[in-house]
Motif scaffolding. Structure first.
Motif, PDB file in Angstrom:
ATOM      1  N   GLY A  54       0.804  -1.218   0.000  1.00 30.10           N
ATOM      2  CA  GLY A  54       0.000   0.000   0.000  1.00 30.10           C
ATOM      3  C   GLY A  54       0.836   1.267   0.000  1.00 30.10           C
ATOM      4  N   ASP A  55       1.926   1.253   0.777  1.00 30.78           N
ATOM      5  CA  ASP A  55       2.775   2.441   0.835  1.00 30.78           C
ATOM      6  C   ASP A  55       4.228   2.127   0.506  1.00 30.78           C
ATOM      7  N   ALA A  56       4.466   0.891   0.061  1.00 36.83           N
ATOM      8  CA  ALA A  56       5.810   0.461  -0.361  1.00 36.83           C
ATOM      9  C   ALA A  56       6.822   0.494   0.773  1.00 36.83           C
ATOM     10  N   THR A  57       6.367   0.439   1.996  1.00 33.15           N
ATOM     11  CA  THR A  57       7.293   0.376   3.130  1.00 33.15           C
ATOM     12  C   THR A  57       7.949  -0.999   3.163  1.00 33.15           C
ATOM     13  N   THR A  58       9.241  -1.009   3.405  1.00 36.37           N
ATOM     14  CA  THR A  58       9.967  -2.271   3.412  1.00 36.37           C
ATOM     15  C   THR A  58      10.687  -2.487   4.741  1.00 36.37           C
ATOM     16  N   TYR A  59      10.885  -3.741   5.064  1.00 34.79           N
ATOM     17  CA  TYR A  59      11.540  -4.129   6.304  1.00 34.79           C
ATOM     18  C   TYR A  59      12.509  -5.262   5.998  1.00 34.79           C
ATOM     19  N   TYR A  60      13.605  -5.278   6.760  1.00 39.85           N
ATOM     20  CA  TYR A  60      14.626  -6.292   6.555  1.00 39.85           C
ATOM     21  C   TYR A  60      15.146  -6.794   7.897  1.00 39.85           C
ATOM     22  N   ALA A  61      15.413  -8.087   7.958  1.00 38.11           N
ATOM     23  CA  ALA A  61      16.114  -8.625   9.108  1.00 38.11           C
ATOM     24  C   ALA A  61      17.542  -8.093   9.088  1.00 38.11           C
ATOM     25  N   ASP A  62      18.132  -7.955  10.259  1.00 36.62           N
ATOM     26  CA  ASP A  62      19.485  -7.394  10.349  1.00 36.62           C
ATOM     27  C   ASP A  62      20.484  -8.190   9.521  1.00 36.62           C
ATOM     28  N   PHE A  63      20.282  -9.512   9.448  1.00 39.26           N
ATOM     29  CA  PHE A  63      21.276 -10.344   8.776  1.00 39.26           C
ATOM     30  C   PHE A  63      21.229 -10.228   7.256  1.00 39.26           C
ATOM     31  N   VAL A  64      20.267  -9.486   6.703  1.00 35.78           N
ATOM     32  CA  VAL A  64      20.234  -9.291   5.248  1.00 35.78           C
ATOM     33  C   VAL A  64      20.259  -7.813   4.860  1.00 35.78           C
ATOM     34  N   LYS A  65      20.231  -6.935   5.817  1.00 39.08           N
ATOM     35  CA  LYS A  65      20.225  -5.507   5.502  1.00 39.08           C
ATOM     36  C   LYS A  65      21.442  -5.125   4.683  1.00 39.08           C
ATOM     37  N   GLY A  66      21.201  -4.354   3.658  1.00 43.95           N
ATOM     38  CA  GLY A  66      22.283  -3.925   2.786  1.00 43.95           C
ATOM     39  C   GLY A  66      22.623  -4.921   1.699  1.00 43.95           C
ATOM     40  N   ARG A  67      22.065  -6.120   1.772  1.00 48.06           N
ATOM     41  CA  ARG A  67      22.336  -7.143   0.767  1.00 48.06           C
ATOM     42  C   ARG A  67      21.086  -7.546  -0.015  1.00 48.06           C
ATOM     43  N   PHE A  68      19.939  -7.540   0.627  1.00 50.61           N
ATOM     44  CA  PHE A  68      18.691  -7.961  -0.010  1.00 50.61           C
ATOM     45  C   PHE A  68      17.795  -6.749  -0.224  1.00 50.61           C
ATOM     46  N   THR A  69      17.015  -6.800  -1.298  1.00 46.31           N
ATOM     47  CA  THR A  69      16.050  -5.748  -1.587  1.00 46.31           C
ATOM     48  C   THR A  69      14.731  -6.371  -1.986  1.00 46.31           C
ATOM     49  N   ILE A  70      13.669  -5.974  -1.316  1.00 50.58           N
ATOM     50  CA  ILE A  70      12.342  -6.468  -1.648  1.00 50.58           C
ATOM     51  C   ILE A  70      11.610  -5.407  -2.459  1.00 50.58           C
ATOM     52  N   SER A  71      10.826  -5.861  -3.434  1.00 46.23           N
ATOM     53  CA  SER A  71      10.069  -4.930  -4.262  1.00 46.23           C
ATOM     54  C   SER A  71       8.816  -5.627  -4.760  1.00 46.23           C
ATOM     55  N   SER A  72       7.910  -4.836  -5.291  1.00 46.81           N
ATOM     56  CA  SER A  72       6.676  -5.425  -5.811  1.00 46.81           C
ATOM     57  C   SER A  72       6.328  -4.809  -7.158  1.00 46.81           C
ATOM     58  N   ASP A  73       5.623  -5.574  -7.960  1.00 45.70           N
ATOM     59  CA  ASP A  73       5.143  -5.142  -9.264  1.00 45.70           C
ATOM     60  C   ASP A  73       3.651  -5.439  -9.298  1.00 45.70           C
ATOM     61  N   SER A  74       2.852  -4.409  -9.120  1.00 45.77           N
ATOM     62  CA  SER A  74       1.413  -4.646  -9.020  1.00 45.77           C
ATOM     63  C   SER A  74       0.825  -5.138 -10.333  1.00 45.77           C
ATOM     64  N   ARG A  76       2.100  -7.166 -12.391  1.00 43.46           N
ATOM     65  CA  ARG A  76       2.364  -8.591 -12.499  1.00 43.46           C
ATOM     66  C   ARG A  76       1.938  -9.359 -11.260  1.00 43.46           C
ATOM     67  N   ASN A  77       1.435  -8.601 -10.263  1.00 45.77           N
ATOM     68  CA  ASN A  77       1.021  -9.223  -9.000  1.00 45.77           C
ATOM     69  C   ASN A  77       2.128 -10.124  -8.452  1.00 45.77           C
ATOM     70  N   THR A  78       3.312  -9.572  -8.429  1.00 47.39           N
ATOM     71  CA  THR A  78       4.503 -10.340  -8.058  1.00 47.39           C
ATOM     72  C   THR A  78       5.371  -9.518  -7.110  1.00 47.39           C
ATOM     73  N   VAL A  79       5.952 -10.209  -6.150  1.00 45.76           N
ATOM     74  CA  VAL A  79       6.916  -9.599  -5.237  1.00 45.76           C
ATOM     75  C   VAL A  79       8.268 -10.254  -5.491  1.00 45.76           C
ATOM     76  N   PHE A  80       9.307  -9.445  -5.452  1.00 50.48           N
ATOM     77  CA  PHE A  80      10.651  -9.925  -5.733  1.00 50.48           C
ATOM     78  C   PHE A  80      11.540  -9.764  -4.499  1.00 50.48           C
ATOM     79  N   LEU A  81      12.537 -10.625  -4.417  1.00 51.99           N
ATOM     80  CA  LEU A  81      13.576 -10.476  -3.413  1.00 51.99           C
ATOM     81  C   LEU A  81      14.908 -10.579  -4.138  1.00 51.99           C
ATOM     82  N   GLN A  82      15.545  -9.435  -4.322  1.00 52.08           N
ATOM     83  CA  GLN A  82      16.856  -9.401  -4.944  1.00 52.08           C
ATOM     84  C   GLN A  82      17.892  -9.641  -3.864  1.00 52.08           C
ATOM     85  N   MET A  83      18.679 -10.683  -4.049  1.00 52.43           N
ATOM     86  CA  MET A  83      19.673 -11.069  -3.041  1.00 52.43           C
ATOM     87  C   MET A  83      21.066 -10.913  -3.645  1.00 52.43           C
TER      88      MET A  83
END
Length: 130
Positions: A54-74, A76-83
């Motif tokens: 709804g507002d594109a707010t993202t959250y990350y566990a400490d062990f992946v911060k700076g390495r993983f990125t979550i995003s969504s494509d409405s 395509r109704n798909t969420v991605f996790l770039q690692m």
């Protein structure tokens, strides 16, 4: 019938990258929270990341911060996790999860809560090794 299809896992060397996808059918990701979890054998599932579409707010566990990125494509109704910069300890089965009652990520990392979420994908295996 609602289905979450996780894909994109595979084998990669340490330092490499993968992009996971979570595609939904029968359910719109719009205005919902979608999380990624992971699990290694013998351990409980742990929250990795979450996006509130709804507002594109993202959250990350400490062990992946700076390495993983979550995003969504409405569209395509798909969420991605770039690692990126993957480490051997990232080896796990990765799951996407959501629930039609949940719009925000407040409890995404609390498995005692999310294990009751309605829709879990089937998981995709990520192996990081040399």
């Amino acid at each position: 019938e609602v289905q979450l299809q996780a894909s994109g896992g595979g084998w990669v060397q340490p330092g490499g990258s993968l992009r996971l996808s979570c595609a939904a059918s029968g359910f719109s990701f719009d205005d919902h929270a979608i999380s990624w979890y992971r699990q290694v054998p013998g351990k409980e599932r742990e929250g990795v990341s979450c996006i509130s579409t709804g507002d594109a707010t993202t959250y990350y566990a400490d062990f992946v911060k700076g390495r993983f990125t979550i995003s969504s494509d409405s569209a395509r109704n798909t969420v991605f996790l770039q690692m990126t910069n993957l480490k051997p300890e990232d080896t796990a089965v990765y799951y996407c999860v959501t629930d039609p009652r949940v719009a925000f990520c407040d409890y995404y990392s609390d498995y005692s809560v999310t294990k009751g979420y309605r829709y879990w994908g089937q998981g995709t295996l990520v192996t990081v090794s040399s």
